[in-house]
Design a protein around this motif. Structure first.
Motif, mmCIF file in Angstrom:
data_model
loop_
_atom_site.group_PDB
_atom_site.id
_atom_site.type_symbol
_atom_site.label_atom_id
_atom_site.label_comp_id
_atom_site.label_asym_id
_atom_site.label_seq_id
_atom_site.Cartn_x
_atom_site.Cartn_y
_atom_site.Cartn_z
ATOM 1 N N LEU A 94 -0.791 -2.794 2.874
ATOM 2 C CA LEU A 94 -1.436 -2.509 3.798
ATOM 3 C C LEU A 94 -0.978 -2.835 5.234
ATOM 4 O O LEU A 94 -1.411 -2.096 6.070
ATOM 5 C CB LEU A 94 -2.706 -3.273 3.348
ATOM 6 C CG LEU A 94 -3.280 -3.046 1.932
ATOM 7 C CD1 LEU A 94 -4.623 -3.681 1.763
ATOM 8 C CD2 LEU A 94 -3.735 -1.235 2.296
ATOM 9 N N ASP A 95 -0.267 -3.914 5.056
ATOM 10 C CA ASP A 95 0.135 -4.400 6.735
ATOM 11 C C ASP A 95 1.072 -3.255 7.394
ATOM 12 O O ASP A 95 1.076 -3.142 8.538
ATOM 13 C CB ASP A 95 0.810 -5.789 6.537
ATOM 14 C CG ASP A 95 -0.103 -6.888 6.329
ATOM 15 O OD1 ASP A 95 -1.474 -6.642 6.635
ATOM 16 O OD2 ASP A 95 0.291 -7.905 5.886
ATOM 17 N N ASN A 96 1.672 -2.576 6.396
ATOM 18 C CA ASN A 96 2.818 -1.363 6.864
ATOM 19 C C ASN A 96 2.030 -0.250 7.221
ATOM 20 O O ASN A 96 2.846 0.713 7.551
ATOM 21 C CB ASN A 96 3.749 -1.390 5.799
ATOM 22 C CG ASN A 96 4.883 -2.302 6.038
ATOM 23 O OD1 ASN A 96 5.852 -2.210 6.856
ATOM 24 N ND2 ASN A 96 5.010 -3.347 5.237
ATOM 25 N N ASP A 97 0.647 -0.122 6.915
ATOM 26 C CA ASP A 97 -0.079 1.279 7.384
ATOM 27 C C ASP A 97 0.443 2.320 7.067
ATOM 28 O O ASP A 97 0.547 3.266 7.603
ATOM 29 C CB ASP A 97 -0.218 1.020 9.007
ATOM 30 C CG ASP A 97 -1.214 1.967 9.404
ATOM 31 O OD1 ASP A 97 -2.332 2.277 8.640
ATOM 32 O OD2 ASP A 97 -1.132 2.809 10.565
ATOM 33 N N ASP A 117 -9.352 -3.904 -1.811
ATOM 34 C CA ASP A 117 -9.096 -2.949 -0.232
ATOM 35 C C ASP A 117 -10.260 -2.252 -0.075
ATOM 36 O O ASP A 117 -10.668 -1.213 -0.477
ATOM 37 C CB ASP A 117 -8.021 -2.095 -0.426
ATOM 38 C CG ASP A 117 -7.832 -1.058 0.675
ATOM 39 O OD1 ASP A 117 -8.378 -1.632 2.007
ATOM 40 O OD2 ASP A 117 -7.321 0.157 0.785
ATOM 41 N N GLU A 119 -11.085 -0.353 2.438
ATOM 42 C CA GLU A 119 -10.931 0.861 3.003
ATOM 43 C C GLU A 119 -10.543 1.895 1.872
ATOM 44 O O GLU A 119 -10.347 3.114 2.355
ATOM 45 C CB GLU A 119 -10.243 0.882 4.180
ATOM 46 C CG GLU A 119 -10.604 -0.080 5.206
ATOM 47 C CD GLU A 119 -9.585 -0.048 6.483
ATOM 48 O OE1 GLU A 119 -8.792 0.993 6.724
ATOM 49 O OE2 GLU A 119 -9.517 -1.097 7.123
ATOM 50 N N ARG A 121 -7.807 2.427 0.651
ATOM 51 C CA ARG A 121 -6.185 2.986 0.896
ATOM 52 C C ARG A 121 -5.587 2.528 -0.568
ATOM 53 O O ARG A 121 -4.513 3.482 -0.757
ATOM 54 C CB ARG A 121 -5.719 2.190 1.885
ATOM 55 C CG ARG A 121 -6.226 2.916 3.382
ATOM 56 C CD ARG A 121 -5.875 1.621 4.331
ATOM 57 N NE ARG A 121 -6.345 0.433 3.969
ATOM 58 C CZ ARG A 121 -6.307 -0.532 4.810
ATOM 59 N NH1 ARG A 121 -5.423 -0.768 5.760
ATOM 60 N NH2 ARG A 121 -6.735 -1.909 4.369
ATOM 61 N N LYS A 269 0.756 8.089 3.614
ATOM 62 C CA LYS A 269 0.118 8.772 4.916
ATOM 63 C C LYS A 269 0.783 10.013 5.329
ATOM 64 O O LYS A 269 0.268 10.855 5.622
ATOM 65 C CB LYS A 269 0.045 7.675 6.072
ATOM 66 C CG LYS A 269 -1.432 7.155 6.324
ATOM 67 C CD LYS A 269 -1.198 6.473 7.514
ATOM 68 C CE LYS A 269 -2.684 5.832 7.941
ATOM 69 N NZ LYS A 269 -2.504 4.947 9.196
#
Length: 347
Positions: A94-97, A117, A119, A121, A269
């Protein structure tokens, strides 16, 4: 008038035809995952039909290696969907978006204790308890009790009996290390491992080497205690040529001895096929795929609506109180804990 009539016929034909699928358009979805990912052939066929495209399964090493590759290629992803981020690496992921938010069909049926999570994701798909497994026949022949908790491993009578995996190279190895940190605390887990080393613990690189190479119940090895999964006894029964009434192996799951490993999936993403990836996420939570999980990967489905196979119901025990650590703590301290473990056990 004739041209309008022809156009009307064409429109009517198009409206009566099935929706043109991704397969018809020659599209392809790539699912990036770890080497242990598996689904039955019939379910894979249904997966392709549900997504409407050809599907490539990109196996990329163990869970940590696969995630590293996904992170390094996140701006130009190698896949559309990633399966296999677990709760030991979710913070890093998650930190790496690198994942887009999506709430798939079937989300409402997920065991809420698995949701990490907010959100959406990364969505839980399955879970399993990493714990000590022991050879029942071996302990009966020696006329002493198998371990009841982690503390037993450092008792003199258990000297040279245990094999574990290196947490730097093995997912269950890391989960077991986290179980010891949860059980004894960050300030006391190293003394436990020091005593375990003095008591002759064997360290190998991976699960296969430990279970199929050193564990007495599954190999010609001489270690009757191994780190594996709480579902391993069911696998022993399922794959046996002559199905035994009881499993040949037992598990240690009480007193926070088992660490619950949760696996997640998410849409990358920068995927060029986000529409297909959403359909794929829907399928991963479908009853068909969820009920395929136990006998393919020998872990539990995340959906509360999935029916477990009989061999799981009969031979698998699962803890009501697993060892656990906050995902943020794992993310912030994982590398430090592995380094401390390495300096204690391997140097």
């Amino acid at each position: 008038m004739k041209s309008y009539a022809v156009l009307a016929v064409i429109v009517c034909v198009l409206l009566t035809l099935p929706t043109l699928t991704g397969q018809a358009l020659g599209r392809e979805l790539t699912l990036m995952t770890h080497d242990s990912f598996s689904m039955s052939e019939s379910v894979l066929k249904d997966f392709k039909a549900a997504v409407g495209a050809d599907i490539t399964i990109l196996r990329s090493g163990d869970a940590g290696q696969a995630l590293n590759k996904a992170i390094l290629s996140k701006n130009n992803p190698m896949a559309d969907l990633f399966f296999g981020v677990d709760n030991t690496f979710i913070g890093r992921a998650l930190d790496n978006d690198m994942f887009m938010a999506y709430t798939p069909k079937g989300f409402e049926d997920i065991n809420t204790s698995l949701l990490l999570d907010g959100e959406n994701r990364l969505i839980p798909v399955d879970f399993g308890d990493v714990c000590l497994n022991y050879d029942i026949k071996w302990f009966k022949a020696k006329h002493f009790a198998p371990p009841a908790g982690l503390e037993d491993l450092i008792r003199p009578e258990y000297k040279d009996l245990t094999v574990v995996q290196n947490p730097a190279t093995s997912s269950p190895g890391l989960a077991f290390l986290l179980a010891t940190i949860s059980r004894f605390g960050e300030n006391k887990y190293i003394p436990f491992w020091q005593k375990l080393k003095a008591n002759g613990v064997m360290v190998v690189n991976g699960w296969q080497e430990a279970y199929w190479g050193q564990f007495t119940a599954a190999s010609k090895g001489d270690r009757p205690i191994v780190v594996s999964y709480a579902s391993s006894p069911a696998a022993e029964v399922f794959y046996a040529e002559q199905k035994p009434d009881t499993a040949p192996t037992g598990v240690v799951i009480e007193n926070r001895s088992a660490f619950r490993q949760i696996e997640f999936a998410g849409i990358l993403k920068n995927s060029a096929n986000a529409d297909l990836a959403k359909k794929a996420m829907d399928f991963l939570l479908s009853k068909k795929f969820q009920e395929d999980i136990p006998l393919q990967m020998f872990v539990f489905p995340a959906s509360t609506k999935a029916t477990l196979p009989e061999v799981f119901l009969k031979h698998v025990k699962i803890t009501d109180a697993p060892a656990s650590l906050p995902a943020d703590d794992i993310s912030q301290n994982r590398d430090k804990w592995i380094r401390e473990w390495t300096e204690t056990l391997l140097r």
